[in-house]
Design a protein around this motif. Structure first.
Motif, PDB file in Angstrom:
ATOM      1  N   GLU A   1       2.668  15.227  -3.332  1.00 53.93           N
ATOM      2  CA  GLU A   1       2.177  14.182  -2.236  1.00 53.93           C
ATOM      3  C   GLU A   1       1.011  13.235  -2.880  1.00 53.93           C
ATOM      4  O   GLU A   1       0.134  13.562  -3.253  1.00 53.93           O
ATOM      5  N   LEU A   2       1.238  11.880  -2.723  1.00 50.67           N
ATOM      6  CA  LEU A   2       0.238  10.947  -2.995  1.00 50.67           C
ATOM      7  C   LEU A   2      -0.634  10.777  -2.080  1.00 50.67           C
ATOM      8  O   LEU A   2      -0.519  10.608  -0.705  1.00 50.67           O
ATOM      9  N   LEU A   3      -1.956  10.888  -2.445  1.00 48.38           N
ATOM     10  CA  LEU A   3      -3.199  10.905  -1.713  1.00 48.38           C
ATOM     11  C   LEU A   3      -3.816   9.495  -1.850  1.00 48.38           C
ATOM     12  O   LEU A   3      -3.999   9.077  -2.841  1.00 48.38           O
ATOM     13  N   HIS A   4      -4.220   8.907  -0.872  1.00 50.74           N
ATOM     14  CA  HIS A   4      -4.871   7.477  -0.999  1.00 50.74           C
ATOM     15  C   HIS A   4      -6.330   7.533  -0.782  1.00 50.74           C
ATOM     16  O   HIS A   4      -6.810   8.151   0.169  1.00 50.74           O
TER      17      HIS A   4
ATOM     18  N   LEU B   1      -5.742   5.016  -5.881  1.00 49.28           N
ATOM     19  CA  LEU B   1      -7.135   4.539  -5.767  1.00 49.28           C
ATOM     20  C   LEU B   1      -7.038   2.912  -5.342  1.00 49.28           C
ATOM     21  O   LEU B   1      -6.103   2.354  -5.903  1.00 49.28           O
ATOM     22  N   HIS B   2      -7.698   2.705  -4.373  1.00 48.15           N
ATOM     23  CA  HIS B   2      -7.477   1.144  -3.825  1.00 48.15           C
ATOM     24  C   HIS B   2      -9.069   0.862  -3.937  1.00 48.15           C
ATOM     25  O   HIS B   2      -9.895   1.223  -3.192  1.00 48.15           O
ATOM     26  N   LEU B   3      -9.525   0.091  -4.828  1.00 46.92           N
ATOM     27  CA  LEU B   3     -10.771  -0.336  -5.145  1.00 46.92           C
ATOM     28  C   LEU B   3     -11.068  -1.727  -4.571  1.00 46.92           C
ATOM     29  O   LEU B   3     -10.553  -2.869  -5.086  1.00 46.92           O
ATOM     30  N   VAL B   4     -12.030  -1.708  -3.774  1.00 48.23           N
ATOM     31  CA  VAL B   4     -12.590  -3.020  -3.404  1.00 48.23           C
ATOM     32  C   VAL B   4     -13.631  -3.385  -4.132  1.00 48.23           C
ATOM     33  O   VAL B   4     -14.888  -2.919  -4.233  1.00 48.23           O
ATOM     34  N   THR B   5     -13.389  -4.542  -5.174  1.00 48.25           N
ATOM     35  CA  THR B   5     -14.407  -4.805  -6.153  1.00 48.25           C
ATOM     36  C   THR B   5     -14.968  -6.203  -6.202  1.00 48.25           C
ATOM     37  O   THR B   5     -14.157  -6.946  -5.766  1.00 48.25           O
TER      38      THR B   5
ATOM     39  N   PRO C   1       0.006   6.086  -8.787  1.00 51.31           N
ATOM     40  CA  PRO C   1       1.044   5.661  -9.889  1.00 51.31           C
ATOM     41  C   PRO C   1       0.419   4.269 -10.347  1.00 51.31           C
ATOM     42  O   PRO C   1       0.450   3.908 -11.585  1.00 51.31           O
ATOM     43  N   GLN C   2      -0.586   3.676  -9.889  1.00 50.09           N
ATOM     44  CA  GLN C   2      -1.434   2.492 -10.066  1.00 50.09           C
ATOM     45  C   GLN C   2      -2.691   2.448  -9.416  1.00 50.09           C
ATOM     46  O   GLN C   2      -2.724   3.023  -8.348  1.00 50.09           O
ATOM     47  N   ILE C   3      -3.432   1.666  -9.915  1.00 50.55           N
ATOM     48  CA  ILE C   3      -4.655   1.389  -9.159  1.00 50.55           C
ATOM     49  C   ILE C   3      -4.631   0.080  -8.416  1.00 50.55           C
ATOM     50  O   ILE C   3      -4.294  -0.955  -9.108  1.00 50.55           O
ATOM     51  N   SER C   4      -4.940  -0.100  -7.156  1.00 49.33           N
ATOM     52  CA  SER C   4      -4.985  -1.495  -6.438  1.00 49.33           C
ATOM     53  C   SER C   4      -6.255  -2.092  -6.401  1.00 49.33           C
ATOM     54  O   SER C   4      -7.311  -1.538  -6.198  1.00 49.33           O
ATOM     55  N   TRP C   5      -6.118  -3.376  -6.688  1.00 48.28           N
ATOM     56  CA  TRP C   5      -7.447  -3.947  -6.745  1.00 48.28           C
ATOM     57  C   TRP C   5      -7.470  -4.915  -5.572  1.00 48.28           C
ATOM     58  O   TRP C   5      -6.539  -5.610  -5.318  1.00 48.28           O
ATOM     59  N   ILE C   6      -8.633  -4.942  -4.883  1.00 48.16           N
ATOM     60  CA  ILE C   6      -8.792  -5.786  -3.789  1.00 48.16           C
ATOM     61  C   ILE C   6      -9.937  -6.554  -3.954  1.00 48.16           C
ATOM     62  O   ILE C   6     -11.225  -6.221  -3.664  1.00 48.16           O
TER      63      ILE C   6
ATOM     64  N   GLY D   1       2.161  -0.326   4.751  1.00 52.67           N
ATOM     65  CA  GLY D   1       2.950   0.811   4.264  1.00 52.67           C
ATOM     66  C   GLY D   1       2.114   2.190   4.337  1.00 52.67           C
ATOM     67  O   GLY D   1       2.549   3.086   4.623  1.00 52.67           O
ATOM     68  N   MET D   2       0.826   1.922   4.282  1.00 53.79           N
ATOM     69  CA  MET D   2      -0.257   2.992   4.190  1.00 53.79           C
ATOM     70  C   MET D   2      -0.569   3.318   5.666  1.00 53.79           C
ATOM     71  O   MET D   2      -0.986   2.638   6.500  1.00 53.79           O
ATOM     72  N   THR D   3      -0.587   4.780   5.956  1.00 54.90           N
ATOM     73  CA  THR D   3      -0.699   5.306   7.086  1.00 54.90           C
ATOM     74  C   THR D   3      -2.111   5.961   7.195  1.00 54.90           C
ATOM     75  O   THR D   3      -2.662   6.035   8.150  1.00 54.90           O
ATOM     76  N   ARG D   4      -2.632   6.585   6.064  1.00 56.72           N
ATOM     77  CA  ARG D   4      -3.862   7.168   6.211  1.00 56.72           C
ATOM     78  C   ARG D   4      -4.575   6.858   4.872  1.00 56.72           C
ATOM     79  O   ARG D   4      -4.098   6.797   3.761  1.00 56.72           O
ATOM     80  N   VAL D   5      -5.837   6.897   4.992  1.00 50.30           N
ATOM     81  CA  VAL D   5      -6.812   6.894   3.691  1.00 50.30           C
ATOM     82  C   VAL D   5      -7.861   7.510   3.793  1.00 50.30           C
ATOM     83  O   VAL D   5      -8.565   7.696   4.943  1.00 50.30           O
TER      84      VAL D   5
END
Lengths: 750, 750
Positions: B97-100, B131-135, B157-162, B185-189
């Motif tokens: 399972e993919l963890l956010h 990883l969701h990186l706010v940078t 699978p990839q890193i998201s950049w915000i 799409g994301m329900t929990r983080v």
């Protein structure tokens, strides 16, 4: 059971044997063919085997997902209680319960290997551990020093030593006698090979003792190689074993029950019987364990495969780890060790490398809420007596009584000494020299004779070159070996990672790997300042000849120096008549590639040509001026010189000379202080007319640059000098006065 | 609640406020006084508080020993469902399972800090992570390069950049807007501060989502400092909070539910209301979270204290960890960070240091049985749109729409490229040059601008000094800074541990820490050979001025060189008219301490006096002979020279010049090949009459010694040369012929 791994030419005979085994498998052992159906990729069909999943995930949801399919099948219908495989995970031992671990370790290389095991164990452990080490003299000497200086809290309360004076071939059988040699007070122990790496808390393994039925006394993981199937090569005749047999890299032993069931008699009888038809194999104890278990399967508690994941060749381990949620113990039981070819080897190597390079200082972690005092039981260990002593033995076991007789279990208390703790507590963070004093009190982990070493034969006038270095001077070693054919004792200041780079460096060098008489002692880095004198003292303490040449790593001695020194020592009767320090005049070249003078005449020529200088002629003449180079030019005989302020010659002295003063860390005054000690103890300073050593250039060390840049550093060094002189006066009274006077006109070095 | 830690002078007013708070505590919040009675050592009485033990031991026996007494009490009677604290440990998420995980990270220092967090997370994780990186732009530039070169499997699978283009003050509020900016799409983080360290598998934290009741949407650990009690100093008026308040270093967010309950409106209203009476504090988002929770306690799921062990000053954390069987997450939330004074700080620091110095390469571990392809969901992330966009905002939130508008979430695919894997697979282990080819294909982790850096203002003729080094050349940096006042781009080849030593080295040096225009790029060590040209290319790629001076770290340029080069570039119209490489003549001293010539005249004098030589005059004259030193002596104007075999001058070229050929690793021919490239591309070679640079001596590098000792090494270098020339012919045809001819009489470099 079909062989996997590279296809091998099987002779017809082997094929028949194979079919026979298969039949035995199906009918005699009641194998479940479902489990043995192999997928194209050689992995077992999951459905058939996972009656229950493989291994608990940490933390588990309260249910063990089950034990290895690998060990269930061959034992099915054998009355072995393996229901435990699906039992709920037993509770872990209480936070402070002491867990006992026994390891057999002999020789230089195993002593290195075992440290990676211990690091991985300590990283994940949350219980105090008591190590029982079965060692030879070499391993004991190394490990005793290491653990004393490592000072890991809640390791021990102490480490017990079970020495064995016999050649290491017999260590292969030591595991069998542990129930006999371990103290009666001990009821259970985990026995480990040195080539295993932990990836989890050893308490989880200890908890599996709870699964043992009344009859079970030994916990083992099934063999994951085909060895005991006897199909590895033509006429391969392994010892008898149950199915694939069991691997003894990780063993759980119930010591009391083993003694009760007469284990010692049991395995000796079996071994003797088997030896009538079989010859001893290299697997040693494992064969005997398996032979016994084949006869008495009820003694065995099979353990989940993840507790001994065997990465030998043609291993079935993949069936284990590909289903396991996580790994517990990795066993590098291939002859190739971590270089084993396995398509996931890199993955497992990372665990190994993690702890290989792990900074052991970080494992000095206390266990909150656990008493650091040794529990009473630890005391019993000391005076333990040994059953079976003097009992008559069959031929194979002639050594046993001797071995057991040689088993007074010795104990070594670890844990930081109260004095040290007090000293550290008393340090004043505001003190300008705080860093220096803290560094001076730092106890560095020391791994003596890091590489195999042949001690020099005892010779009355032999001399060992003593020096210390860090990574940035490695490239000096080869040249040094060419210039000094005699014994050397070198202290290396390294991180755990660098120690491995150093190992590879030596292995890659024909010159270095050819030398057995160079002892390398690794002192592990800790703290901001370079503990130069502590390093020198380590190398000095490990020198084994009556005399030592106290050199520095940037110097190359005259090719003839080793012979010349021994001759001079004999001629001057240093041992007997006179108490002297022989001075080896020091020179320097400013070129880092030049042709080394083969004689004093050549050296003088280079000196006159200006391509050589007396050492630090430009920066720090007073360091060597008292050697009186002018007189040395003409000298035919050794001549005496007087001490003067800041004199720091390179000298040859008896091994039991005064130690270096460890308060001088970083750069400055570290040798000067030592020469003062020699002088105040009435060592004559005798300059040798034919001796010389030449300093090669190098970039200044970080400590020197720091010294040059920081006035605080210089002031502090001044303070340390003064304290040194006060101590000197305390110890030598009036005799020390002249040094104090000399100090009144301080020159700051370089 | 009495203040602990150092006794502080409390004004009468503060005392009253305190008593008031106590009363509120007793009556309003229904505190259990038993829990607040402090032992002499400041620890809470165990009996009173441990209704159930503190935290699960891993692996647990199936029962959570309970949640923190710290958070139970203030919430008692508040209708908060905290029975969960004593619930059985929920099952972990499935293996794949993919963890956010969302992390806010801005600037150079946070970009360093976050890596230790990520390492600790990766070390224990067994699930794929997204990883969701706010940078800000800086952090993104650094981390994008790092993760691309790190190539950790199953990270992403990839890193998201915000991205966020606003000054970092506002990053303090970013956590609040995550439900808005993260894809629907994301329900929990799990939201983490950069200053936390994991000591366990993040999946265990993710599993706590199972405890959330229908109403609970936010999981937090109670505050372990006294901040919200408002008794830290006179007139200390913190934001409103429930009891001790809650710490936002570790947050569990149920995104869907948050959106449903109108989170965005909720926190904005609360914040706006509180801002009427309170001023914004440095704690930013934490204040707002606490104010909202005070109004809506039912939204909160309190988490066991071990999931956010706060090591700030006057912390009550000890009450947590002294009862906990093990730690999960350590939060360095003191301004002093890891230097915080805490009597067990050393213990916790060891966890931090473990991962600070941990070799990140070892985390390139695959997850067995998990697909490496990005799950579809990851795609949604790309095109995510953002609610609340363009909605009118109160003053405080003027930036929000802009911020949200600036939030196209970008994604970066990680994982080793198939081409690379194929290339690696095609290597022949028997090939004599196997090591070289493998090293050439090694992708090194790269951490660009490791330290804070001020890019130089755009100037048309500005020039950056480009060089590379490893640990053993650090001591060159200060001198280099004195000689070169302009921008520099330096690549350092270091282990993770050495990178930290380097950091301390710079901090300790006034000269280095004063320079903002030196960009240090850390390339992490991997493989046996020194990737000299890969290092040069990293430094070259990061140079920000139109021109670069391609130097080596052992050289000190003339004090005037920086100005002189810029003048020459302008005068010679390098940008426009001519395509040229400006040659800076190279000299060497064999002394490692000498007075540097302040002018060409002085240099020539030293040259005549024999205390300076033209570079490698003794060992490798052909390397620089074509510079024509005789002509240089007299030259007043730049003069053109012709290429000749083995020519390797130090040159100034436009930033977009050809890259170095990465096939040349270790020692030998790495610069020569680059000059060939310049020549074949018709760069004029112009020698500058007033320019010079001087090489300082140093011990030969390990690679050189190896080169000298090994004939295999030399043969292999020869083979690489030939391949280089074949490629050259392919690319430039006839023009490349002369180099091939020149190669027919090969000299082996010194």
């Amino acid at each position: 059971m079909l062989p996997r791994g590279r296809p091998r030419a099987l002779g017809a005979a082997a094929l028949l044997l194979l079919l026979l085994l298969l039949l035995i498998g199906f009918f005699l052992l009641g194998w479940d063919p479902e489990c043995e159906r192999l997928e194209p990729d050689g992995r077992a069909g999951d459905l058939g085997c996972s009656h229950c999943p493989l291994t608990p995930r940490v933390p588990s949801d309260g249910r063990l997902r089950g034990a290895s399919a690998l060990h269930e099948d061959p034992l099915a219908g054998h009355g072995v209680h393996n229901h435990s495989a699906c039992d709920p995970q037993p509770p872990l031992p209480p936070k402070c319960e002491l867990l006992h671990v026994a390891i057999v370790c002999a020789g230089y290389n195993s002593s290195r290997e075992v440290i990676t095991l211990v690091k991985s164990m300590l990283f994940y452990r949350r219980n105090p551990l008591h190590l029982h080490l079965v060692t030879d003299a070499v391993a004991r000497n190394i490990l005793e020093t290491l653990f004393r200086t490592w000072m890991v809290p809640a390791l021990g309360p102490q480490i017990s030593w079970i020495p064995n004076k016999h050649y290491s071939g017999l260590y292969g059988l030591m595991k069998l006698v542990l129930p006999g040699v371990l103290p009666p007070g001990m009821t259970r122990v985990i026995v480990l090979d040195t080539d295993v790496t932990f990836a989890s808390d050893i308490a989880e393994l200890w908890a599996l003792f709870a699964h043992f039925s009344d009859k079970q006394v030994i916990g083992l993981v099934e063999n994951q190689s085909d060895w005991y199937l006897g199909n590895l090569w033509k006429n391969h005749r392994p010892w008898p074993a149950l199915g694939r047999g069991f691997n003894t890299g990780v063993i759980l032993l119930l010591l009391d029950q083993l003694r009760q069931v007469g284990w010692e008699q049991m395995w000796k009888l079996t071994a003797r019987r088997e030896l009538l038809t079989l010859t001893a194999t290299s697997l040693a104890d494992q064969d005997i364990f398996n032979a016994v278990i084949k006869e008495r399967p009820e003694l065995l508690q099979p353990l989940p495969c993840v507790w001994n994941l065997q990465l030998s060749d043609h291993t079935l381990a993949e069936r284990c780890y590909s289903e396991a949620a996580d790994l517990k113990v990795i066993h590098w039981n291939s002859p190739k060790k971590v270089r084993v070819k396995n398509k996931h080897a890199e993955f497992f190597r990372n665990f190994y490398l993690t702890f290989l390079g792990y900074d052991g200082n970080l494992l000095r972690r206390e266990l909150f809420g656990c008493p650091s005092q040794p529990p009473p039981e630890a005391e019993q260990v000391k005076g333990a007596t040994f059953p079976g002593l003097g009992e008559p033995c069959p031929l194979l076991f002639w050594w046993l009584p001797v071995l057991l007789g040689a088993c007074p279990v010795l104990a070594l208390a670890l844990s930081r000494t109260p004095q040290l703790q007090r000293a550290l507590a008393q340090l004043d963070e505001e003190d300008a020299c705080f860093e220096f004093r803290q560094q001076r009190l730092t106890v560095h982990r020391v791994h003596i004779t890091f590489l195999p070493h042949k001690p020099p034969p005892p010779r009355p006038h032999d001399v060992t070159l003593v020096a210390q270095l860090s990574m940035d001077r490695l490239q000096m070693l080869e040249a040094l070996c060419r210039h000094w054919p005699g014994p050397m004792s070198l202290a290396l200041y390294l991180t755990d990672t660098e120690a491995q780079q150093f190992l590879r460096f030596v292995e890659a060098s024909p010159v270095l790997s050819a030398r057995q008489d160079v002892a390398y002692h690794v002192v592990y880095r800790e703290g901001p300042l370079y503990p130069v004198n502590q390093l020198r003292n380590v190398a000095l303490a490990q020198a084994l000849t009556p005399y030592v040449f106290l050199s520095d790593i940037d110097f190359l001695p005259a090719y003839s120096l080793y012979d010349y020194l021994r001759a001079s020592i004999e001629q001057l009767e240093l041992g007997g008549r006179r108490k002297a320090a022989l001075v080896v005049p020091a020179f320097e070249t400013l070129r880092y590639r030049f042709s080394f003078p083969s004689s004093k005449a050549e050296l003088l020529a280079l000196l006159d040509a200006g391509s050589l200088y007396t050492f630090r002629y430009h920066e720090w003449p007073q360091g060597h001026a008292p050697t009186d180079y002018a007189r040395w030019r003409e000298a035919q005989e050794p001549y005496r010189v007087q001490w003067a302020a800041d004199y720091e010659p390179y000298v040859v002295v008896p091994r039991d000379c005064p130690r270096y003063d460890p308060r001088f860390v970083g750069f400055g005054w570290n040798k000067v202080a030592h020469i003062v000690e020699l002088d105040v103890q009435d060592f004559e300073l005798l300059v040798l007319p034919e001796a010389f050593t030449i300093h090669l250039p190098h970039a200044p060390s970080l400590d020197i640059s720091r010294f040059r840049s920081s006035s605080a550093y210089r002031d502090c060094l001044q303070a340390l000098k003064e304290e040194f002189h006060q101590d000197l006066s305390r110890r030598y009274g009036a005799a020390a006065l002249k040094y104090l006077t000399a100090l009144q006109q301080p020159h700051s070095p370089a």
